[in-house]
Design an enzyme around this catalytic site. Structure first.
Site, PDB file in Angstrom:
ATOM      1  N   GLY A   1       0.531  -0.953  -0.080  1.00 23.93           N
ATOM      2  CA  GLY A   1       0.147   0.084   0.096  1.00 23.93           C
ATOM      3  C   GLY A   1       0.837   1.118   0.397  1.00 23.93           C
ATOM      4  O   GLY A   1       0.879   1.885   1.303  1.00 23.93           O
ATOM      5  N   THR A   2       1.547   1.958  -1.079  1.00 20.06           N
ATOM      6  CA  THR A   2       1.999   2.879  -0.807  1.00 20.06           C
ATOM      7  C   THR A   2       2.265   3.186  -2.520  1.00 20.06           C
ATOM      8  O   THR A   2       1.917   2.749  -3.719  1.00 20.06           O
ATOM      9  CB  THR A   2       3.549   2.313  -0.305  1.00 20.06           C
ATOM     10  OG1 THR A   2       4.016   3.790  -0.404  1.00 20.06           O
ATOM     11  CG2 THR A   2       4.114   1.594  -1.502  1.00 20.06           C
TER      12      THR A   2
END
Lengths: 338, 249
Positions: A89-90
């Site tokens: 998640g990035t």
């Protein structure tokens, strides 16, 4: 004469060969040692993971303390890897242009739907002329936590407590990898009296990550720097892959970032234009991807080293790229008093 | 003092490591070898003992390459040299594999010296009985380098050096006559130093040159003979000039 391949094998199993170096000239280990990974706690990690994943469907508990088992790719590991893959998640990106390298990243860490932090530093300063980005790692452990939590039966309190063990170990492991890698780079600099090249640093990291392959690390990192051969950019991941390239984006927001990056890229941009492109790409990724957000940091790596160019909150960038335009709303019909 | 030279791990009362000093003696009995560093070239030369009639001379090359850009010559025990060279070659490739870069001359010299030192501080082994002259070019900066190691594991960089038999006379000659040279001049300087202690002729010397672009090249016997002839002519001319014009009698 047996050719010595000890440098080529993964050193994930233990050897105590330091003593035999003198006696048998041809099996001397090369000077660069890869880290060993036979901490007993890993077997427990694997045991805990395995129990939670498959123990639920079995009535018995079995104890697996067999190291060799974990380097074979059975169904469990494939499943595990598949679950973890989409979870970085990035958004991070880096690209080379005529004056150097631009590195940009967001700063959000998410635990499933919960934003655990808006101020995570995803760009690591390895030394004054090299930067690394880490996608996954600590942020990713949160994914493990969520999944393990879901699979565990609600009524078993003891099992509920277990997930934190593998999660913290994987977190510690990725931090340990990062520290080991920075130390190796620094040691190279001290022994050779010259900076390590981007190629060398990325190779060291790739070897470290490869030796932990299959143990649940999920890391996608980019190494950007300026060395004797000019600007360099490599992508390295926890599968042990390593790619040299001129444009990369890693993370759940990368498709959106790639769109902006690929359409706006020109090799002959100035530093300001390139930084603006990086900023815009991160902003657009944070706009559409829920797991990316926070602050868009932009760094520039040039012949004199790296320099942080900006760190803008993406919600403020939003108003810059989509300024509020007042539209003339038609006057509603007034209710006139009869 | 005899009690202190059996196991090398033991110092003598006055601070000597006798085994290491005896190893240096073995070096002094080895072939004369010389190395000279020029601005764009490095030259290694070594004395070639006359090969027996039935011996295949191609199998006794003394100047060996460790990688494309590093070469080495040893003086001392040839069998020890083989072992050391093999380990160094593996290390060169291992370094290339780990950091995707060729070794620097200083790195591989440090590795070889470290290896020699290890064998002076372990039980049951004796030191390597050889000194090496290591030459090469820095893979990125292209700068030439010359290093020497000895059985104690010490190493240092040199502009020109000699080792093996009669190395002192060669070194004295080099100290007197060294200046920054390039190309053929460097080769001549190395051969002149070697000729101080070795019988003249291409049969008795082995010379190799290394340049940044072409790597290591062994000179042919005929080439060496030609250069030797040049050197002798120069020497004769210098002698004649010194004597002055012939006196009228």
């Amino acid at each position: 004469m047996k050719f010595d391949t000890s440098g080529l094998e993964s050193t994930a199993s233990v050897f105590g060969t330091a003593g035999s170096e003198l006696v048998d000239g041809f099996s001397a280990a090369p000077a660069f040692e890869l880290p060993t990974t036979t901490d007993v706690s890993f077997s427990f990690v694997c045991y805990a993971l395995r129990f939670v994943w498959e123990g639920k469907s079995q009535n018995c508990l079995w104890v697996e303390f067999d190291f060799a088992f974990w380097f074979q790719f059975d169904g469990f590991q494939k499943e595990a890897v598949q679950m973890v893959k989409p979870a970085k998640g990035t958004t991070t990106l880096a690209f080379i242009f005529k004056d150097g390298v631009i590195v940009a990243a967001d700063s959000r860490a998410s635990m499933g739907g919960y934003i655990s932090s808006q101020s995570v530093k995803k760009i690591i300063e390895i030394n004054p002329y090299m930067l690394g980005t880490m996608a996954g790692g600590a942020a990713d452990c949160q994914f493990w936590h969520r999944n393990l939590g879901i699979k565990v039966p609600e009524n078993n309190q003891a099992l509920m407590a277990k997930p934190s063990l593998p999660l913290s170990l994987i977190d510690a492991l990725s931090t340990a990898c990062k520290i080991a890698w920075q130390s190796q780079c620094r040691l190279h600099e001290l022994t050779n009296k010259r900076r390590i090249s981007v190629t060398g640093a990325s190779k060291l990291l790739a070897n470290i990550l490869f030796s932990y392959r299959g143990m649940g690390l999920s890391v996608g990192t980019m190494i950007a720097g300026w060395d004797e051969t000019g600007p360099g950019l490599y992508y390295v991941d926890s599968e042990g892959g390593r790619l040299k390239g001129t444009r990369f984006s890693v993370g759940s927001g990368s498709p959106y970032a790639y769109g902006v990056l690929d359409s706006g890229y020109r090799a002959d941009m100035s530093i300001e234009e390139a930084a603006e492109l990086g900023r815009r790409a991160i902003y657009h990724a944070t706009f559409r991807d829920g797991a990316s957000g926070g602050v868009a940091s932009v760094y520039y790596v040039g012949p004199d080293g790296w320099k942080k160019l900006s760190g803008d909150d993406v919600s403020e960038l939003h108003y810059k790229y989509y300024p509020v335009v007042s539209t003339e709303a038609p006057e509603p019909d007034r209710m006139v008093e009869a | 003092m005899a009690r202190y030279d059996r196991a090398i791990t033991v110092f003598s009362p006055d601070g000597h490591l006798f085994q290491v000093e005896y190893a240096l003696e073995a070096v002094r009995k080895g072939n004369a070898a010389v190395g000279v560093r020029g601005t764009d070239i490095v030259v290694l030369g070594v004395e070639k003992k006359s090969t027996a009639k039935l011996q295949d001379s191609r199998s006794v090359k003394k100047i060996v390459s460790l990688d494309d850009h590093v070469a080495l010559v040893c003086a001392g025990l040839k069998a020890d040299a083989r072992v050391l060279v093999n380990k160094a070659r593996i290390e060169c490739q291992s370094y290339r594999l780990t950091v995707e870069d060729p070794v620097t001359v200083e790195y591989i010299t440090r590795y070889i010296a470290g290896l020699q030192q290890k064998y002076t501080q372990s039980g049951g082994v004796r030191p390597f009985g050889l000194s090496t002259l290591i030459v090469g070019f820095d893979p990125h900066l292209g700068v030439p380098a010359l290093y020497q190691t000895d059985p104690s594991g010490a190493f240092s960089a040199w502009k020109a050096n000699a080792t093996g038999r009669n190395s002192n006379s060669m070194r004295e000659f080099l100290e007197k006559n060294y200046k920054e040279t390039s190309g053929q001049e460097t080769v001549k300087l190395a051969i002149r130093a070697l000729l101080e202690v070795v019988e003249s002729g291409g049969k008795n010397i082995e010379v190799a040159v290394m340049t940044k672009d072409q790597g290591l090249r062994q000179l042919e016997e005929s080439e060496i003979d030609a250069i030797v002839a040049e050197i002798e002519a120069e020497k004769a001319a210098a002698e004649a000039a010194k004597k002055g014009p012939p006196k009228d009698s």
